[in-house]
Design an enzyme around this catalytic site. Sequence first.
Site, short mmCIF file in Angstrom:
data_model
loop_
_atom_site.label_atom_id
_atom_site.label_comp_id
_atom_site.label_asym_id
_atom_site.label_seq_id
_atom_site.Cartn_x
_atom_site.Cartn_y
_atom_site.Cartn_z
N ASP A 62 -4.08 -2.97 4.43
CA ASP A 62 -3.48 -4.09 5.14
C ASP A 62 -4.57 -4.91 5.84
O ASP A 62 -5.64 -4.39 6.18
CB ASP A 62 -2.47 -3.60 6.18
CG ASP A 62 -1.28 -2.91 5.54
OD1 ASP A 62 -0.93 -3.28 4.40
OD2 ASP A 62 -0.71 -1.99 6.17
N HIS A 90 -5.34 -5.49 -1.50
CA HIS A 90 -4.21 -5.68 -0.58
C HIS A 90 -3.03 -4.78 -0.91
O HIS A 90 -2.09 -4.65 -0.11
CB HIS A 90 -3.75 -7.14 -0.63
CG HIS A 90 -3.34 -7.67 0.72
ND1 HIS A 90 -2.75 -6.89 1.69
CD2 HIS A 90 -3.44 -8.91 1.27
CE1 HIS A 90 -2.51 -7.61 2.77
NE2 HIS A 90 -2.91 -8.85 2.54
#
Length: 457
Positions: A433, A429
């Site tokens: 995204d 992450h």
Amino acid sequence: MGRFTFRLPDVGEGTAEAEIVAWHVAIGDTVEEDAPLVDVMTDKATVEITSPVSGKVVVRRGEPGEMFAVGGPIVEFETDGGAAAEPVTAVPNPTGQRNTEAREAPPTTPKSERTFPLMGEALGMGVDGGAPSEPGANEAASLRAPPPSTLTPAPPPSRGRGSDTPAFFESTPERPLTSPAIRRRAREAEVDLAQVEGTGPHGRVTLEDFNAHLARPAKAAAATPDEITEVKVIGLRRKIAEKMSEAKRRIPHFAYMEECDVTELEDLRVHLNVAKRPDQPKLTFLPFMVRALVKALPRYPQINARYDDEAGLVRRYSAVHLGMATQTPNGLIVPVIRNAERRDVWALATEIGRLAKATREGKATSAELSGSTITLTSLGPLGGLMHTPVINHPEVAIVGPNKIVERPVVRNGEIVARKMMNVSSSFDHRVVDGWDAAEFIQTIKGLLEHPATLFLD
């Protein structure tokens, strides 16, 4: 008679130490030149080291699971020909610990020449106390690494013998053929080697055979409520544990799953296998999955990448070097398909088969086991409905198809039977995204559900 000291050679590029995985000899054994001596593991691979001389083993240092410094005296031989004994000196190790238990035969060496073997836990121990004595002219020769012929890829460790094999090496029901190290492990684990199926030459029980036997569930009748079995985490299992811990500690994972209708794709796969040429390999589902990945990745360059979090740098790759998570008798290994984007499904099937075979046999090279930019993991028919794969650090994504199941679905207002498969994935992450990850998997879904697009440029 003379003494020959064999020092652990550099088995990799600048390797400072290696882990002892398995011994093939014991003190008192007589070995021939180029016979298997010991298996050691570096950061990249397991290597079988063979004997540089013929002789009797009188000193053996280190046990499986221990780290041993390169250049350290690991075995001493008693040889014919009156060769002078090589001086044995302690080898420095930055961890600063020394073992005080020498593994020597009945004292034939003057006290002044005795040394302490290197020992330690799997995290690495060594010898403390100042710099080693300066090697003399005679010792300089002993520090040279053995010729390349003494290093061969490790598992499987068994070697075939000719029809003139001495009776000592023949396998019998009472005494199956195996190495002294495995006999010792069998005694410690209270395993009857006669119950272990040997796959090596002349029925020899290999390390893989022994580990596979240990991994089998014990019969219920033999189990007791408070039975406890301790298994030391060494070799490849230790490397896997370290790598998975590092990945979960350093990477903030998030997972995404999607279902795909692969009915048309499965029909195409069956048709291509029926129509294939004799020289073409049989197609499994994986080549099509790889093809979908490499078709989708150019739209999402941030996913075909490696993140150097220490330097704060993301390296994006135009070429797809695809890691293929492969289960072996010793654990999970990830060989790499180089430039997967340049291969069609037939070439991918050939390379997948070749790499899987080489990896399971322990013959994959260091170059074939490193440098992946994204990894594909599959449990095949055991794939389950979904899973949350662990990212192969320092990559930023991993994708895993699950098993294909025929089940009822609604299409155009009607319930019909379709072949459905879930695709599981995990992403870093910090780099990827959630929206981009979802779009990426949806793109793969579209390619799999319309298989003709896999073959369009």
